[in-house]
Design a protein around this motif. Structure first.
Motif, PDB file in Angstrom:
ATOM      1  N   SER A 148       2.794   5.936  -2.848  1.00 31.44           N
ATOM      2  CA  SER A 148       3.948   6.787  -3.152  1.00 31.44           C
ATOM      3  C   SER A 148       4.115   7.022  -4.644  1.00 31.44           C
ATOM      4  CB  SER A 148       5.228   6.167  -2.587  1.00 31.44           C
ATOM      5  OG  SER A 148       5.162   6.107  -1.182  1.00 31.44           O
ATOM      6  N   VAL A 149       4.044   5.961  -5.443  1.00 25.51           N
ATOM      7  CA  VAL A 149       4.229   6.150  -6.884  1.00 25.51           C
ATOM      8  C   VAL A 149       3.022   6.832  -7.522  1.00 25.51           C
ATOM      9  CG1 VAL A 149       5.904   4.290  -7.161  1.00 25.51           C
ATOM     10  CG2 VAL A 149       3.496   3.799  -7.509  1.00 25.51           C
ATOM     11  N   PHE A 152      -0.803  -0.459  -9.293  1.00 28.31           N
ATOM     12  CA  PHE A 152      -1.307  -1.562  -8.488  1.00 28.31           C
ATOM     13  C   PHE A 152      -0.115  -2.389  -8.027  1.00 28.31           C
ATOM     14  CE2 PHE A 152      -2.576  -6.031  -8.078  1.00 28.31           C
ATOM     15  CZ  PHE A 152      -3.462  -5.901  -7.020  1.00 28.31           C
ATOM     16  N   VAL A 153       0.003  -2.587  -6.726  1.00 25.79           N
ATOM     17  CA  VAL A 153       1.100  -3.368  -6.157  1.00 25.79           C
ATOM     18  C   VAL A 153       0.502  -4.599  -5.484  1.00 25.79           C
ATOM     19  CG1 VAL A 153       3.059  -3.387  -4.579  1.00 25.79           C
ATOM     20  CG2 VAL A 153       2.465  -1.272  -5.786  1.00 25.79           C
ATOM     21  N   ASP A 158      12.541   7.881 -12.190  1.00 25.51           N
ATOM     22  CA  ASP A 158      11.867   8.609 -11.109  1.00 25.51           C
ATOM     23  C   ASP A 158      10.999   7.662 -10.276  1.00 25.51           C
ATOM     24  OD1 ASP A 158      12.995  10.979 -12.018  1.00 25.51           O
ATOM     25  OD2 ASP A 158      11.271  11.466 -13.285  1.00 25.51           O
ATOM     26  N   ILE A 159      10.395   6.700 -10.946  1.00 25.57           N
ATOM     27  CA  ILE A 159       9.575   5.709 -10.240  1.00 25.57           C
ATOM     28  C   ILE A 159      10.461   4.841  -9.355  1.00 25.57           C
ATOM     29  CG2 ILE A 159       8.079   3.689 -10.539  1.00 25.57           C
ATOM     30  CD1 ILE A 159       7.120   5.120 -13.183  1.00 25.57           C
ATOM     31  N   THR A 218       0.830  -1.204   0.000  1.00 25.60           N
ATOM     32  CA  THR A 218       0.000   0.000   0.000  1.00 25.60           C
ATOM     33  C   THR A 218       0.863   1.252   0.000  1.00 25.60           C
ATOM     34  OG1 THR A 218      -1.751  -1.180   1.169  1.00 25.60           O
ATOM     35  CG2 THR A 218      -1.834   1.228   1.232  1.00 25.60           C
ATOM     36  N   LEU A 219       1.926   1.254   0.793  1.00 26.56           N
ATOM     37  CA  LEU A 219       2.831   2.398   0.852  1.00 26.56           C
ATOM     38  C   LEU A 219       3.460   2.667  -0.513  1.00 26.56           C
ATOM     39  CD1 LEU A 219       4.455   4.578   2.363  1.00 26.56           C
ATOM     40  CD2 LEU A 219       6.106   2.794   2.947  1.00 26.56           C
ATOM     41  N   ILE A 220       3.943   1.625  -1.167  1.00 26.43           N
ATOM     42  CA  ILE A 220       4.554   1.778  -2.495  1.00 26.43           C
ATOM     43  C   ILE A 220       3.525   2.307  -3.487  1.00 26.43           C
ATOM     44  CG2 ILE A 220       5.608   0.551  -4.436  1.00 26.43           C
ATOM     45  CD1 ILE A 220       6.729  -1.429  -2.262  1.00 26.43           C
TER      46      ILE A 220
END
Length: 71
Positions: A23-24, A34-35, A55-56, A18-20
């Motif tokens: 952030s992106v 979607f992670v 940048d990602i 969720t954090l990733i």
């Protein structure tokens, strides 16, 4: 628009994913993100004219994880 798939290492739980994802998603040019914690993968739809893959990767590293493009 361009779709990219990433392998992400360093995730320990669903909150990491969720954090990733959050952030992106903040980056201009990222249309969707979607992670998947279980698969340790991410799928993003980006506008390459507005955001670079570097940048990602940098954003993901800033929150403590590592990403590589899946071919």
């Amino acid at each position: 628009m361009e779709k990219i798939k990433l392998d992400i290492s360093g995730m320990h739980c669903g909150a990491c994913a969720t954090l990733i994802q959050m952030s992106v998603s903040e980056l201009e040019g990222v249309k969707s993100a979607f992670v998947d914690y279980n698969a340790k993968k991410a799928e993003l739809e980006i506008d390459p004219a507005k955001v670079k893959k570097e940048d990602i990767f940098k954003k993901i590293e800033e929150v403590g994880y590592k990403a590589v493009v899946v071919q």
